[in-house]
Each structure stands twice: as structure tokens, then as C-alpha cells.
Design a protein around this motif. Structure first.
Motif, short mmCIF file in Angstrom:
data_model
loop_
_atom_site.label_atom_id
_atom_site.label_comp_id
_atom_site.label_asym_id
_atom_site.label_seq_id
_atom_site.Cartn_x
_atom_site.Cartn_y
_atom_site.Cartn_z
N THR A 106 5.86 12.09 -5.86
CA THR A 106 4.86 11.52 -6.75
C THR A 106 5.33 11.56 -8.20
O THR A 106 6.32 12.24 -8.54
CB THR A 106 3.53 12.29 -6.64
OG1 THR A 106 3.61 13.50 -7.39
CG2 THR A 106 3.19 12.61 -5.19
N TYR A 164 -1.65 9.93 3.31
CA TYR A 164 -0.34 9.65 2.71
C TYR A 164 -0.21 8.18 2.32
O TYR A 164 0.43 7.85 1.30
CB TYR A 164 0.79 10.11 3.64
CG TYR A 164 1.41 9.07 4.54
CD1 TYR A 164 2.27 8.09 4.04
CD2 TYR A 164 1.18 9.08 5.92
CE1 TYR A 164 2.86 7.16 4.88
CE2 TYR A 164 1.76 8.15 6.76
CZ TYR A 164 2.60 7.19 6.23
OH TYR A 164 3.17 6.26 7.05
N LYS A 165 -0.86 7.29 3.08
CA LYS A 165 -0.78 5.88 2.72
C LYS A 165 -1.58 5.56 1.47
O LYS A 165 -1.19 4.69 0.67
CB LYS A 165 -1.22 5.01 3.90
CG LYS A 165 -0.18 5.03 5.03
CD LYS A 165 -0.56 4.19 6.22
CE LYS A 165 0.57 4.23 7.25
NZ LYS A 165 0.24 3.48 8.48
N LEU A 166 -2.69 6.25 1.26
CA LEU A 166 -3.44 6.07 0.02
C LEU A 166 -2.63 6.56 -1.18
O LEU A 166 -2.57 5.89 -2.22
CB LEU A 166 -4.77 6.83 0.10
CG LEU A 166 -5.87 6.20 0.96
CD1 LEU A 166 -7.07 7.14 1.05
CD2 LEU A 166 -6.30 4.85 0.40
N GLN A 185 0.59 6.82 -1.33
CA GLN A 185 1.73 5.93 -1.46
C GLN A 185 1.36 4.64 -2.19
O GLN A 185 2.07 4.21 -3.11
CB GLN A 185 2.27 5.60 -0.06
CG GLN A 185 3.47 4.66 -0.03
CD GLN A 185 3.86 4.29 1.39
OE1 GLN A 185 3.03 4.27 2.29
NE2 GLN A 185 5.13 4.01 1.61
N ARG A 186 0.25 4.03 -1.78
CA ARG A 186 -0.11 2.72 -2.34
C ARG A 186 -0.85 2.81 -3.67
O ARG A 186 -0.54 2.09 -4.61
CB ARG A 186 -0.97 1.96 -1.32
CG ARG A 186 -0.29 1.72 0.00
CD ARG A 186 1.00 0.92 -0.14
NE ARG A 186 1.67 0.74 1.15
CZ ARG A 186 2.83 0.12 1.30
NH1 ARG A 186 3.45 -0.39 0.24
NH2 ARG A 186 3.38 0.01 2.48
N LEU A 187 -1.83 3.70 -3.78
CA LEU A 187 -2.61 3.78 -5.00
C LEU A 187 -1.92 4.62 -6.07
O LEU A 187 -2.13 4.40 -7.26
CB LEU A 187 -4.00 4.36 -4.71
CG LEU A 187 -4.87 3.56 -3.74
CD1 LEU A 187 -6.22 4.24 -3.55
CD2 LEU A 187 -5.06 2.12 -4.23
N ASP A 246 1.47 5.02 -6.17
CA ASP A 246 2.86 4.56 -6.32
C ASP A 246 3.85 5.69 -6.03
O ASP A 246 4.86 5.85 -6.71
CB ASP A 246 3.08 4.01 -7.74
CG ASP A 246 4.41 3.25 -7.85
OD1 ASP A 246 4.84 2.68 -6.85
OD2 ASP A 246 5.00 3.28 -8.95
#
Length: 335
Positions: A158, A285-287, A289-291, A293
Motif C-alpha cells: 500500500t 483485498y480487492k477493495l 487493491q482497487r480503491l 491503489d
């Protein structure tokens, strides 16, 4: 040096033998060429030697001849492997004839090479499903001592350097076990801490067992499971820094951790997050990753006696290259 550079450097420092059973697949062979050029690992490619030479010429690859090539249909050790496989699976009713056919399957063949100490790890998934990758690994290599479930960890890189280990957080399980029991959750915690050490280079894992409750702030059977898993994880690894149940903000933010869990050695300082179920892990983890970055690396399979990792069928050459390095780092600590 960023984390990926650290992983590559560690892999190069102690080259491991990694099997690529899908060697004739374009991305896999191109990644193999880069691995061999960079001396990242010693590779065992499974495929027809003539076909591999033809493909290497077609794709202008110049390092494939540095690899060991095993032809699954013309393998001098085929009978040895078949006899061992039949012995390993005899309680499940496997016959020698069935074993002879299975050792022609590149995924099974790769695991037999590892089982007989001819290799240290394996990567597949560019062509195969997760089930196809895991099945031979669990039948042949089996789980690590004391572990009864396989899980998947995700490295989250992150931009928020105040959290985790300079912005690095390791999360599990995000890939395999949908609804773990308390016993399985405890094993996942210990395995994810080990992945943090061996792959992310985190020498001081601080594990938070996550829930929607912090230290009894809510009552529910799923909270009770996390509390029990925390107790069991302490029994499995008394030296491990671990606490729960903690909400995510209490695990990561010092001010919140001090308020919600005063005196906790982990609250506000966690760098390993263990989620209560796969649904939470995959969504979380996808949140991030996407929100947020963040760069998500994995999933890295854990709990198998020797590392066998799974790729997405949408993986890139770069993904495979770095997974070779990750698998090599895991292999060093599995010996």
C-alpha cells in the motif's frame, strides 16, 4: 530496494529448483527464459524437448537450453514414479495402471519430482484450474506437519506507509478455505505469519485475528470462533506475536488500538491480518487493491509441505517471473 526487488534478490542468493509443468504455454516459456537469463532459479520444464526448442525459436528465446527438460511421455523415471504414487494412494484404491497414466500428467509429474527431492517447488495455473493445481500437491506432497488445511496469503503493498510494515500487509486466507473452523483459522494465522517472514521479509510478524468485534465489544458465534482460534494459535506458536479478536481499525491504527484494546501488544501495529472467512478476505483485498491503489501479489499458497503455487489463467509473463521468485523464497524455509 522495494519488496519485489528484495524477493528477487533473496531468490538469486540461494537458487532453488522450480518446476514449470505448463512449459509449452507461451507466457510460461517466456517467463522461464527471463528467469534463466537472470539466474533467478534452476528450472525444470515439463514438455516435449523438440516442441520446446521449436517454440523457443518461434518466440526468439535464447536461454531455454539452460533448463532441465522432462518429457512426460518419454520419462526414464516413469515407472519409479508410478510405483511410488500407487503406494502413496493405495488406501484410496489406486492401481499401478492408474498411477502410470497419472505420472504422464505434467501436474502430477512435477509433484512426483518434488516428492523424490528432484525439485523444491512448482508453479502452474496459466492453463490449469486451482483444483487441478492443488489436487496432486495434496495427494503427493501433502500438508506440512501440524497443518490440515491449505490457505492463500496476499501481499498488499500500500501507499500508506504508517500501516503494517512500511505499508506492507500480509492477509490470509484469501483463496482456498471458504469457512474455516477455529482450528483451521489458527493454522492459517501461523502459516500467514510464516509467509510474511519467508516471502515479505517481515522479521517481526504481528498478527491480528480480525472480526467485527474488538475484545468482546460484540457477541456472536462467529466472534467466538475468532476468540477460540486466537487461543489455539497461541498454543501452536507460543512465540508468535498475535492477538484477537480485533476490528480492522483497532488492528492497524495506533490511536484506535489504544482506545479499543488498551494493553494489546498487537493493536494498532499489526502487519499480518487474518480474516475470519474467505468471503471477507477476497472482498477486503480487492477493495484495498482497487480503491486504495495497492499492489496485490498472490495468492501465495501455504500449508503444503513443499511450495506449490497457483497462477491466474489471466496471468502475465511478469506475474509468472515473480511467482518463481516467491516460490523459491518459500522453498528455502520449507527445507
Amino acid at each position: 530496494m522495494n519488496l519485489l526487488e528484495h524477493i528477487v534478490a533473496r531468490a538469486k542468493s540461494n537458487k532453488q529448483r522450480i518446476v514449470l509443468p505448463e512449459a509449452t504455454e507461451e507466457r510460461t516459456l517466456k517467463a522461464a527464459d527471463r528467469v534463466l537469463a537472470d539466474e533467478l532459479a534452476d528450472l525444470i520444464l515439463i514438455g516435449n524437448p523438440d516442441e520446446l526448442k521449436t517454440l523457443a525459436a518461434k518466440w526468439d528465446l535464447h536461454n531455454i537450453d539452460k533448463a532441465t527438460v522432462v518429457d512426460p511421455l518419454n520419462n526414464p523415471k516413469a515407472e519409479e514414479y508410478a510405483e511410488l504414487l500407487a503406494e502413496l494412494r493405495k488406501k484410496k484404491g489406486m492401481t499401478i495402471e492408474q498411477a502410470r497414466e497419472l505420472v504422464k500428467n505434467p501436474l502430477y509429474l512435477g509433484c512426483m519430482i518434488i516428492k523424490t527431492e528432484g525439485a523444491d517447488g512448482q508453479i502452474s495455473g496459466a492453463l490449469s484450474t486451482t483444483g487441478d493445481t492443488l489436487r496432486p500437491a495434496l495427494q503427493i506432497i501433502k500438508c506440512a506437519p501440524g497443518v490440515t488445511c491449505v490457505s492463500g496469503a496476499m501481499l498488499m503493498l500500500t501507499h500508506e506507509h504508517q500501516y503494517g510494515d512500511d505499508g506492507i500487509i500480509v492477509m490470509g486466507d484469501v483463496a482456498v478455505t471458504p469457512v474455516p473452523t477455529a482450528e483451521q483459522l489458527a493454522q492459517i494465522a501461523v502459516c500467514t505469519a510464516q509467509t510474511a517472514r519467508s516471502v515479505a521479509g517481515i522479521q517481526d510478524p504481528r498478527v491480528a485475528m480480525l472480526s467485527f468485534s474488538t475484545k468482546g465489544s460484540a457477541k456472536h458465534e462467529v466472534v467466538d470462533k475468532v476468540v477460540e482460534a486466537t487461543r489455539l494459535a497461541h498454543e501452536l506458536a507460543p512465540e508468535l506475536k498475535l492477538d484477537g479478536e480485533l476490528q480492522a481499525d483497532a488492528a492497524l491504527v495506533p490511536a484506535v488500538g489504544e482506545k479499543k484494546a488498551p494493553g494489546s501488544p498487537i493493536a494498532g501495529h499489526a502487519n499480518v491480518l487474518v480474516v475470519p472467512c474467505l468471503e471477507v478476505g477476497n472482498i477486503s483485498y480487492k477493495l484495498v487493491q482497487r480503491l486504495g491503489d495497492a499492489l496485490a501479489i498472490g495468492p501465495i499458497l501455504q500449508g503444503i509441505a513443499r511450495p506449490v503455487n497457483d497462477l491466474s489463467r489471466g496471468c502475465s509473463v511478469e506475474d509468472i517471473y515473480y511467482m518463481v521468485a516467491i516460490t523459491a523464497c518459500q522453498a528455502m524455509d520449507a527445507k
